[in-house]
Scaffold this motif. Structure first.
Motif, mmCIF file in Angstrom:
data_model
loop_
_atom_site.group_PDB
_atom_site.id
_atom_site.type_symbol
_atom_site.label_atom_id
_atom_site.label_comp_id
_atom_site.label_asym_id
_atom_site.label_seq_id
_atom_site.Cartn_x
_atom_site.Cartn_y
_atom_site.Cartn_z
ATOM 1 N N PHE A 132 0.835 -1.214 0.000
ATOM 2 C CA PHE A 132 0.000 0.000 0.000
ATOM 3 C C PHE A 132 0.864 1.255 0.000
ATOM 4 N N LEU A 133 1.961 1.241 0.762
ATOM 5 C CA LEU A 133 2.839 2.407 0.805
ATOM 6 C C LEU A 133 3.522 2.667 -0.532
ATOM 7 N N LEU A 134 3.830 1.601 -1.264
ATOM 8 C CA LEU A 134 4.561 1.757 -2.518
ATOM 9 C C LEU A 134 3.638 2.022 -3.707
ATOM 10 N N THR A 135 2.421 1.454 -3.654
ATOM 11 C CA THR A 135 1.531 1.576 -4.815
ATOM 12 C C THR A 135 0.279 2.396 -4.536
ATOM 13 N N GLY A 136 -0.080 2.562 -3.265
ATOM 14 C CA GLY A 136 -1.305 3.269 -2.926
ATOM 15 C C GLY A 136 -2.544 2.420 -3.105
ATOM 16 N N GLU A 137 -2.406 1.115 -3.320
ATOM 17 C CA GLU A 137 -3.535 0.226 -3.525
ATOM 18 C C GLU A 137 -3.557 -0.843 -2.433
ATOM 19 N N GLN A 138 -4.752 -1.227 -2.047
ATOM 20 C CA GLN A 138 -4.925 -2.314 -1.098
ATOM 21 C C GLN A 138 -4.990 -3.634 -1.871
ATOM 22 N N LYS A 139 -4.187 -4.599 -1.445
ATOM 23 C CA LYS A 139 -4.180 -5.897 -2.106
ATOM 24 C C LYS A 139 -3.952 -6.979 -1.057
ATOM 25 N N GLU A 140 -4.780 -8.031 -1.121
ATOM 26 C CA GLU A 140 -4.688 -9.081 -0.108
ATOM 27 C C GLU A 140 -3.427 -9.925 -0.272
ATOM 28 N N HIS A 141 -3.026 -10.194 -1.508
ATOM 29 C CA HIS A 141 -1.851 -11.022 -1.772
ATOM 30 C C HIS A 141 -0.908 -10.290 -2.730
ATOM 31 N N PRO A 142 -0.037 -9.459 -2.207
ATOM 32 C CA PRO A 142 0.939 -8.766 -3.079
ATOM 33 C C PRO A 142 2.046 -9.746 -3.511
ATOM 34 N N LEU A 143 1.776 -10.497 -4.555
ATOM 35 C CA LEU A 143 2.697 -11.564 -4.975
ATOM 36 C C LEU A 143 4.055 -11.027 -5.405
ATOM 37 N N TRP A 144 4.098 -9.811 -5.935
ATOM 38 C CA TRP A 144 5.374 -9.272 -6.390
ATOM 39 C C TRP A 144 6.336 -9.027 -5.221
ATOM 40 N N ILE A 145 5.793 -8.999 -3.989
ATOM 41 C CA ILE A 145 6.632 -8.920 -2.788
ATOM 42 C C ILE A 145 6.819 -10.299 -2.176
ATOM 43 N N GLN A 146 5.740 -11.071 -2.128
ATOM 44 C CA GLN A 146 5.781 -12.361 -1.437
ATOM 45 C C GLN A 146 6.655 -13.386 -2.146
ATOM 46 N N ILE A 147 6.595 -13.439 -3.474
ATOM 47 C CA ILE A 147 7.392 -14.434 -4.210
ATOM 48 C C ILE A 147 8.892 -14.166 -4.085
ATOM 49 N N PRO A 148 9.375 -12.927 -4.366
ATOM 50 C CA PRO A 148 10.814 -12.691 -4.162
ATOM 51 C C PRO A 148 11.245 -12.876 -2.708
ATOM 52 N N TYR A 149 10.349 -12.539 -1.767
ATOM 53 C CA TYR A 149 10.678 -12.741 -0.351
ATOM 54 C C TYR A 149 10.877 -14.226 -0.041
ATOM 55 N N SER A 150 9.994 -15.080 -0.581
ATOM 56 C CA SER A 150 10.102 -16.517 -0.341
ATOM 57 C C SER A 150 11.384 -17.079 -0.961
ATOM 58 N N LEU A 151 11.699 -16.641 -2.184
ATOM 59 C CA LEU A 151 12.939 -17.096 -2.820
ATOM 60 C C LEU A 151 14.166 -16.610 -2.051
ATOM 61 N N GLY A 152 14.095 -15.363 -1.599
ATOM 62 C CA GLY A 152 15.213 -14.822 -0.825
ATOM 63 C C GLY A 152 15.396 -15.517 0.513
ATOM 64 N N LEU A 153 14.292 -15.972 1.094
ATOM 65 C CA LEU A 153 14.371 -16.710 2.355
ATOM 66 C C LEU A 153 15.128 -18.016 2.176
ATOM 67 N N GLY A 154 14.811 -18.729 1.100
ATOM 68 C CA GLY A 154 15.529 -19.978 0.825
ATOM 69 C C GLY A 154 16.989 -19.736 0.500
#
Length: 210
Positions: A132-154
Motif C-alpha cells: 500500500f505504501l509503494l503503490t497506494g492500492e490495497q491488495k490481499e496477496h501482493p505476490l510481487w513482494i511475497q514471491i521474491p521474499y520466499s525465494l530470498g528466504l531460501g
C-alpha cells in the motif's frame, strides 16, 4: 648423556578392532631423526574385542612406558594430555523408509517453524502495508513482494549454512558447524573426564612384551 624428545599427543584418532596402535599413531614426535624412527615403531596398545567404542590413552602412561624402554631418554610432553581412540561399530545400511520418514518430519517441522514465526510477526500484514505504501492500492496477496521474499528466504538459508546439498560454497565454516565443533569439544572433555575405561598399566605391560 640424556637425549630430549618432544611429544605431543593427538587429540582424537580412529582405530579398528584388533588393531595395534604405535606411538606414531597417537602422537607427534620431534627430536633427533634416529630417536624418532625408534620411537615411532613402539607398540603402545592393541585394541581388544572387549574394548568399548572409546579408549583413552594418557600421556603419563605413554611416558612411563617409554622410560621403561629407554631410561636415558628425556621426554617433554606438549599439547593434549590424552588421546581419544574411537572404535566405530559396524554400521548397517540405513533403511530408505526410515530416511524418508525422518526427512518428512524435518521438512514439516521446519515449515511449521517458519510459518509460525511469520504468523507471530504478522508478516502478511506487513507485506500488505508495504504494498500500500509503494503503490497506494490495497491488495490481499501482493505476490510481487511475497514471491521474491520466499525465494530470498531460501537463498538466505543456503548462504547461512554455507552448503548446497553436499557442496560447500566457501571455506568459511557455517554457524551450525561452529556450534557442532563446540559441542564435540565439550563431549570429548566429558569423555576424558568420565570415561571409565582408561588403559591400565597391565595393558602397556602386555603390549610391550609382544
Amino acid at each position: 648423556m640424556s637425549t630430549t624428545v618432544y611429544l605431543r599427543m593427538k587429540s582424537k584418532i580412529q582405530a579398528k578392532r584388533n588393531q595395534t596402535l604405535y606411538l606414531s599413531d597417537v602422537a607427534y614426535i620431534s627430536g633427533e631423526e634416529e630417536w624418532k624412527e625408534k620411537l615411532n615403531e613402539i607398540e603402545l596398545y592393541r585394541i581388544k574385542g572387549t574394548d568399548r567404542n572409546i579408549v583413552i590413552l594418557d600421556v603419563f602412561r605413554v611416558i612411563y612406558m617409554l622410560h621403561q624402554l629407554h631410561k636415558n631418554l628425556e621426554i617433554q610432553a606438549l599439547g593434549p594430555n590424552q588421546t581419544i581412540v574411537t572404535i566405530p561399530s559396524n554400521k548397517k545400511q540405513p533403511s530408505l523408509l526410515l530416511v524418508c520418514v525422518i526427512w518428512l518430519l524435518l521438512f514439516v517441522g521446519a515449515a511449521m517453524a517458519i510459518m509460525n514465526f511469520h504468523y507471530d510477526v504478522s508478516m502478511e500484514e506487513v507485506q500488505q502495508k508495504l504494498h500500500f505504501l509503494l503503490t497506494g492500492e490495497q491488495k490481499e496477496h501482493p505476490l510481487w513482494i511475497q514471491i521474491p521474499y520466499s525465494l530470498g528466504l531460501g537463498l538466505g538459508m543456503i548462504l547461512f549454512f554455507n552448503h548446497l546439498f553436499k557442496k560447500r560454497i566457501n571455506e568459511e565454516p557455517s554457524p551450525l558447524e561452529v556450534e557442532m565443533h563446540k559441542y564435540q569439544q565439550d563431549l570429548d572433555q566429558y569423555i576424558v573426564y568420565h570415561e571409565n575405561h582408561i588403559t591400565k598399566d597391565s595393558d602397556y605391560d602386555d603390549s610391550s612384551t609382544n
